[in-house]
Motif scaffolding. Sequence first.
Motif, PDB file in Angstrom:
ATOM      1  N   ALA A 119       0.963  -1.106   0.024  1.00 40.52           N
ATOM      2  CA  ALA A 119       0.154   0.085  -0.038  1.00 40.52           C
ATOM      3  C   ALA A 119       0.974   1.311   0.098  1.00 40.52           C
ATOM      4  O   ALA A 119       0.619   2.253  -0.432  1.00 40.52           O
ATOM      5  CB  ALA A 119      -1.007  -0.001   1.300  1.00 40.52           C
ATOM      6  N   GLN A 120       2.048   1.294   0.680  1.00 39.61           N
ATOM      7  CA  GLN A 120       2.829   2.399   0.853  1.00 39.61           C
ATOM      8  C   GLN A 120       3.705   2.610  -0.637  1.00 39.61           C
ATOM      9  O   GLN A 120       3.402   3.711  -1.030  1.00 39.61           O
ATOM     10  CB  GLN A 120       3.981   2.144   1.762  1.00 39.61           C
ATOM     11  N   SER A 121       3.943   1.630  -1.263  1.00 36.96           N
ATOM     12  CA  SER A 121       4.305   1.591  -2.699  1.00 36.96           C
ATOM     13  C   SER A 121       3.301   2.128  -3.553  1.00 36.96           C
ATOM     14  O   SER A 121       3.575   3.245  -4.546  1.00 36.96           O
ATOM     15  CB  SER A 121       4.869   0.283  -3.091  1.00 36.96           C
ATOM     16  N   ILE A 122       2.149   1.778  -3.434  1.00 35.14           N
ATOM     17  CA  ILE A 122       0.986   2.186  -4.388  1.00 35.14           C
ATOM     18  C   ILE A 122       0.731   3.695  -4.142  1.00 35.14           C
ATOM     19  O   ILE A 122       0.772   4.465  -5.178  1.00 35.14           O
ATOM     20  CB  ILE A 122      -0.165   1.394  -4.076  1.00 35.14           C
ATOM     21  N   ILE A 123       0.784   4.066  -2.923  1.00 34.71           N
ATOM     22  CA  ILE A 123       0.608   5.699  -2.643  1.00 34.71           C
ATOM     23  C   ILE A 123       1.660   6.372  -3.082  1.00 34.71           C
ATOM     24  O   ILE A 123       1.566   7.736  -3.731  1.00 34.71           O
ATOM     25  CB  ILE A 123       0.336   5.785  -0.955  1.00 34.71           C
ATOM     26  N   GLU A 124       3.050   5.921  -2.879  1.00 35.23           N
ATOM     27  CA  GLU A 124       4.187   6.654  -3.541  1.00 35.23           C
ATOM     28  C   GLU A 124       4.065   6.881  -4.848  1.00 35.23           C
ATOM     29  O   GLU A 124       4.348   7.803  -5.662  1.00 35.23           O
ATOM     30  CB  GLU A 124       5.451   6.084  -3.104  1.00 35.23           C
ATOM     31  N   MET A 125       3.657   5.638  -5.914  1.00 39.35           N
ATOM     32  CA  MET A 125       3.537   5.900  -7.057  1.00 39.35           C
ATOM     33  C   MET A 125       2.279   6.852  -7.565  1.00 39.35           C
ATOM     34  O   MET A 125       2.378   7.378  -8.516  1.00 39.35           O
ATOM     35  CB  MET A 125       3.232   4.360  -7.801  1.00 39.35           C
ATOM     36  N   VAL A 126       1.218   6.726  -6.899  1.00 38.47           N
ATOM     37  CA  VAL A 126       0.024   7.606  -7.090  1.00 38.47           C
ATOM     38  C   VAL A 126       0.286   8.932  -7.249  1.00 38.47           C
ATOM     39  O   VAL A 126       0.134   9.724  -7.879  1.00 38.47           O
ATOM     40  CB  VAL A 126      -1.195   7.480  -6.414  1.00 38.47           C
ATOM     41  N   LEU A 127       1.224   9.054  -6.017  1.00 31.94           N
ATOM     42  CA  LEU A 127       1.696  10.818  -5.678  1.00 31.94           C
ATOM     43  C   LEU A 127       2.695  11.173  -6.827  1.00 31.94           C
ATOM     44  O   LEU A 127       2.550  12.273  -7.243  1.00 31.94           O
ATOM     45  CB  LEU A 127       2.225  10.889  -4.291  1.00 31.94           C
ATOM     46  N   LEU A 128       3.534  10.431  -7.098  1.00 32.10           N
ATOM     47  CA  LEU A 128       4.415  10.707  -8.173  1.00 32.10           C
ATOM     48  C   LEU A 128       3.881  10.750  -9.622  1.00 32.10           C
ATOM     49  O   LEU A 128       4.081  11.893 -10.448  1.00 32.10           O
ATOM     50  CB  LEU A 128       5.541   9.589  -8.414  1.00 32.10           C
ATOM     51  N   GLU A 129       3.000  10.119 -10.075  1.00 34.44           N
ATOM     52  CA  GLU A 129       2.094  10.329 -11.098  1.00 34.44           C
ATOM     53  C   GLU A 129       1.380  11.511 -11.159  1.00 34.44           C
ATOM     54  O   GLU A 129       1.135  12.365 -12.031  1.00 34.44           O
ATOM     55  CB  GLU A 129       1.209   9.168 -11.531  1.00 34.44           C
TER      56      GLU A 129
END
Length: 65
Positions: A7-17
């Motif tokens: 979930a932390q990795s997903i959140i980081e990717m979403v914020l980056l995009e």
Amino acid sequence: MHELSVAQSIIEMVLLEAEKNNAKKVNEINIDVGELMQLEVQVLNDALNLLIKDSKLDGAVCSCM
């Protein structure tokens, strides 16, 4: 709890995009979880909802299938 780190990795990717696309707001996060991922979908969904609170993604609807 493997789901929390995912979930932390997903959140980081979403914020980056979102930043890359100059998005002012993210309304929805939809995740399709394959059977081979060995993740508890409800636990992942709960972790995502916990992590977005009080962040730039607060208010976004998370759904995992």
